[in-house]
Design a protein around this motif. Structure first.
Motif, PDB file in Angstrom:
ATOM      1  N   ARG A   1       0.836  -1.204   0.000  1.00 15.65           N
ATOM      2  CA  ARG A   1       0.000   0.000   0.000  1.00 15.65           C
ATOM      3  C   ARG A   1       0.867   1.249   0.000  1.00 15.65           C
ATOM      4  O   ARG A   1       2.042   1.224   0.386  1.00 15.65           O
TER       5      ARG A   1
ATOM      6  N   THR B   1      -1.076   7.521   1.395  1.00 14.85           N
ATOM      7  CA  THR B   1      -2.536   7.481   1.316  1.00 14.85           C
ATOM      8  C   THR B   1      -3.144   6.223   1.927  1.00 14.85           C
ATOM      9  O   THR B   1      -4.336   6.189   2.246  1.00 14.85           O
ATOM     10  N   GLY B   2      -2.357   5.171   2.054  1.00  9.07           N
ATOM     11  CA  GLY B   2      -2.888   3.905   2.548  1.00  9.07           C
ATOM     12  C   GLY B   2      -3.606   3.099   1.491  1.00  9.07           C
ATOM     13  O   GLY B   2      -4.130   2.008   1.775  1.00  9.07           O
TER      14      GLY B   2
ATOM     15  N   GLU C   1       4.732   0.411   1.333  1.00  8.02           N
ATOM     16  CA  GLU C   1       4.816  -0.598   2.390  1.00  8.02           C
ATOM     17  C   GLU C   1       4.534  -1.955   1.751  1.00  8.02           C
ATOM     18  O   GLU C   1       3.426  -2.202   1.284  1.00  8.02           O
TER      19      GLU C   1
END
Length: 353
Positions: free
Chosen positions: A286, A290-291, A337
């Motif tokens: 991700r 922003t996730g 990530e």
């Protein structure tokens, strides 16, 4: 076996083993000597003389001893194989019937739970080992290694990458005498008895337990992350705290073919450093800002790694020429990530989703 028979079997088994303290003492004493009189039993135990006759008659009613009515009366031990033959067959039938009636409890796929039972912890360890699709991280005692070695050998043969830590190091099998290559990709041993028992499958499904919990210490526990996103906490603890403070016993990751799948950025970078050459990657994870979920593909142009293994990352150049930095779980300084990393030669590996 019908339900009424099952109930009757349970009652018979329970009755056979419902022995009081005096009955247990008398029975074990007679077994030790083969044959005794009532007074001899009283002399060798703490059973009051007036209670001996009632006690041995109770054992006789259960078929555990024979009473020879003589002067004095003799109590003769019955061969346990004969005394318990009916119970053994009843137990087998009872367990089969109970297993047929057993309904496995539904488990929340995101559940985090505490368990104290040794048998439950062992069951989850086996389940985690069996559930891995591409990667296992394990911290096991020598006894647990022996218990699961055949399953580990099977998973290793199926292509699962296995990092195995054995603790305490003083009891770990000698590499000159034990074939670690059969059960793991790399093996280390850690000093002392403080290391927990850990199993992590693909960075998600994991169990953490103290060694005391496996000795049925009711003040200790195990934690199950049942395919929870929090499973990476156990994986991170294993990689940065346990693995880095252990001594290498065996390593041979070079035999694994490409493409390879990883849940750990640390393991990915270490393998790239050892292999050398040009690599491509497809990374699922991700966006750190922003996730939002992202899948990125491209050429690995750089890697970062500290020998403490606390810092590991890589840089990916996408087909559009964008340079993205990639970190592990809870990354903050990188762009991506990474949750799952697939590395290959020549081109970014395709993934089936």
């Amino acid at each position: 076996m019908p339900s009424d028979d099952l109930r009757g079997t349970i009652e018979r088994v329970g009755d056979r083993f419902n022995l009081g303290e005096y009955e247990i003492d008398a029975y074990l004493t007679v077994l030790d000597h083969g044959q005794l009189t009532a007074s001899e039993i009283a002399d060798r135990t703490e059973i009051p003389q007036p209670r001996v006759y009632d006690t041995v008659r109770s054992l006789s009613d259960r078929g555990l001893v024979e009473l020879r009515e003589s002067r004095p009366m003799k109590i003769i031990a019955v061969d346990p194989d004969d005394a318990f033959s009916d119970v053994q067959s009843s137990l087998v039938e009872m367990v089969d019937e109970l297993a047929a009636r057993y309904t496995a409890p539904a488990r929340d796929t995101e559940a985090v739970s505490l368990v104290k039972s040794r048998s439950t912890i062992l069951r989850y360890l086996e389940e985690v080992i069996d559930a891995a699709e591409y990667e296992l991280s394990l911290s096991l005692t020598p006894d647990l290694l022996e218990r699961f070695q055949d399953l580990l050998a099977t998973r290793h043969h199926e292509g699962i990458s296995i990092e195995l830590l054995v603790t305490p190091a003083s009891s770990a099998p000698n590499p000159d005498e034990y074939d670690y290559s059969r059960v793991a990709t790399s093996v280390r041993a850690r000093r002392g008895i403080t290391s927990p028992v850990i199993a992590v499958a693909d960075g998600e499904y994991s169990i953490y337990a103290t060694q005391d919990a496996l000795r049925d210490d009711q003040d200790r526990y195990g934690v199950i992350f049942n395919r929870s996103a929090l499973g990476f906490l156990v994986s991170g603890f294993f990689g940065t705290v346990l693995w880095t403070t252990a001594t290498e016993l065996y390593s041979n990751g070079e035999d694994r073919p490409f493409p390879r799948r990883y849940s750990s950025i640390r393991r990915t970078v270490k393998d790239l450093m050892e292999e050398g050459g040009e690599f491509y990657a497809t990374i699922e994870g991700r966006d750190v800002e922003t996730g939002a979920p992202r899948i990125v593909r491209g050429l690995i142009t750089d890697i970062s790694f500290e020998m403490t293994e606390e810092v590991a990352g890589l840089t990916l150049e996408t087909e559009d020429g964008e340079a993205l930095t990639v970190g592990g779980r809870v990354a903050a300084l990188e762009d991506i990530e990474a949750h799952e990393i697939t590395v290959g030669r020549n081109e970014p590996p395709k993934i089936d989703r």
